[in-house]
Design a protein around this motif. Structure first.
Motif, mmCIF file in Angstrom:
data_model
loop_
_atom_site.group_PDB
_atom_site.id
_atom_site.type_symbol
_atom_site.label_atom_id
_atom_site.label_comp_id
_atom_site.label_asym_id
_atom_site.label_seq_id
_atom_site.Cartn_x
_atom_site.Cartn_y
_atom_site.Cartn_z
ATOM 1 N N ALA A 120 -2.023 5.003 -1.142
ATOM 2 C CA ALA A 120 -2.891 4.299 -2.096
ATOM 3 C C ALA A 120 -2.589 4.743 -3.528
ATOM 4 O O ALA A 120 -2.276 5.913 -3.776
ATOM 5 N N PRO A 121 -2.685 3.833 -4.485
ATOM 6 C CA PRO A 121 -2.480 4.217 -5.887
ATOM 7 C C PRO A 121 -3.679 4.999 -6.410
ATOM 8 O O PRO A 121 -4.776 4.949 -5.844
ATOM 9 N N GLY A 126 -5.816 7.107 -4.147
ATOM 10 C CA GLY A 126 -4.745 8.061 -4.373
ATOM 11 C C GLY A 126 -5.226 9.459 -4.723
ATOM 12 O O GLY A 126 -4.633 10.453 -4.293
ATOM 13 N N PHE A 127 -6.285 9.536 -5.510
ATOM 14 C CA PHE A 127 -6.830 10.844 -5.835
ATOM 15 C C PHE A 127 -7.383 11.526 -4.583
ATOM 16 O O PHE A 127 -7.226 12.731 -4.391
ATOM 17 N N ILE A 128 -8.032 10.737 -3.741
ATOM 18 C CA ILE A 128 -8.548 11.277 -2.477
ATOM 19 C C ILE A 128 -7.395 11.790 -1.628
ATOM 20 O O ILE A 128 -7.444 12.892 -1.068
ATOM 21 N N SER A 129 -6.346 10.982 -1.527
ATOM 22 C CA SER A 129 -5.184 11.362 -0.728
ATOM 23 C C SER A 129 -4.592 12.682 -1.195
ATOM 24 O O SER A 129 -4.278 13.570 -0.379
#
Length: 210
Positions: A120-121, A126-129
């Motif tokens: 995810a971007p 993306g921040f979660i990832s």
């Protein structure tokens, strides 16, 4: 369901009720804080440490984030919010106990297990990832033993507590104070469905109900 206007109504009840009943306590706290416990908990709306532990204002220094994670000690440039809070609690407030509190049905641990935000971007997962990559090694161990079903989610929720406890000890100030008998670290897990608190027995590595 509470919205912002509901929060304002709640504040008014607090100001005329709880604040008035503990007015002397609030006046004392205006001069500074002296909590004896730091709690590192999840941001999940169902897991409020002040409710679970039934504490009064000023008794706990609380940090909450996705999956109650502590990153390892790092000195690279960036915004190290958890590290800053930990540093302040331990070196400035000299808090003698830290509790890492995990919980049942943790969305962050579920996302770490499923890797649903992996590509995810930023701004769309993306921040979660990036954040839950802190659980990658634990995830591998859990999947090898439990697969990716319900048992794996529970196992990863417990492992997340242990990961944070390990990472706490990468901060130089932590083992220094532990070895001097000035700091103790605890792991705990709250089961939402039955309200049971499980505390990590560091001797056995098992979480035991209280």
């Amino acid at each position: 369901m509470t919205d912002f206007s509901g929060l304002i109504d709640g504040y008014k009840r607090f100001k005329t009720g709880g604040w008035q009943r503990q007015r002397a306590r609030w006046a004392e706290l205006a001069d500074g804080q002296n909590p004896k416990v730091m709690v590192i908990a999840c941001s999940d709306s169902r897991v409020d440490p002040t409710q679970i532990f039934d504490t009064s204002p000023g008794e706990m220094f609380v940090v909450r984030n996705v999956a109650n994670l502590v990153p390892p000690f790092e000195t690279n440039p960036g915004y190290h919010g958890v590290s800053a809070a930990l540093e302040f609690a331990v070196t400035q407030l000299e808090i003698p106990e830290i509790v890492v509190l995990g919980h049942q049905a943790c969305g962050g641990c579920g996302a770490a297990l499923s890797k649903r935000f992996e590509h995810a971007p930023k701004g769309a997962g993306g921040f979660i990832s990036d954040w839950i990559q802190l659980l990658d090694e634990a995830r591998e161990r859990v999947v090898a033993e439990h697969g990716e079903g319900e048992a794996a989610i529970r196992a990863l929720e417990l492992e997340a507590v242990k990961v944070s406890m390990v990472n706490l000890r990468t901060f130089p100030c932590i083992p220094q104070r532990e070895s001097a008998g000035k700091l103790r670290i605890h792991g705990a897990y709250f089961a939402i469905a039955d309200g049971m608190l499980h505390v990590l027995n560091t001797g056995t590595g098992q979480f035991e109900p209280r």
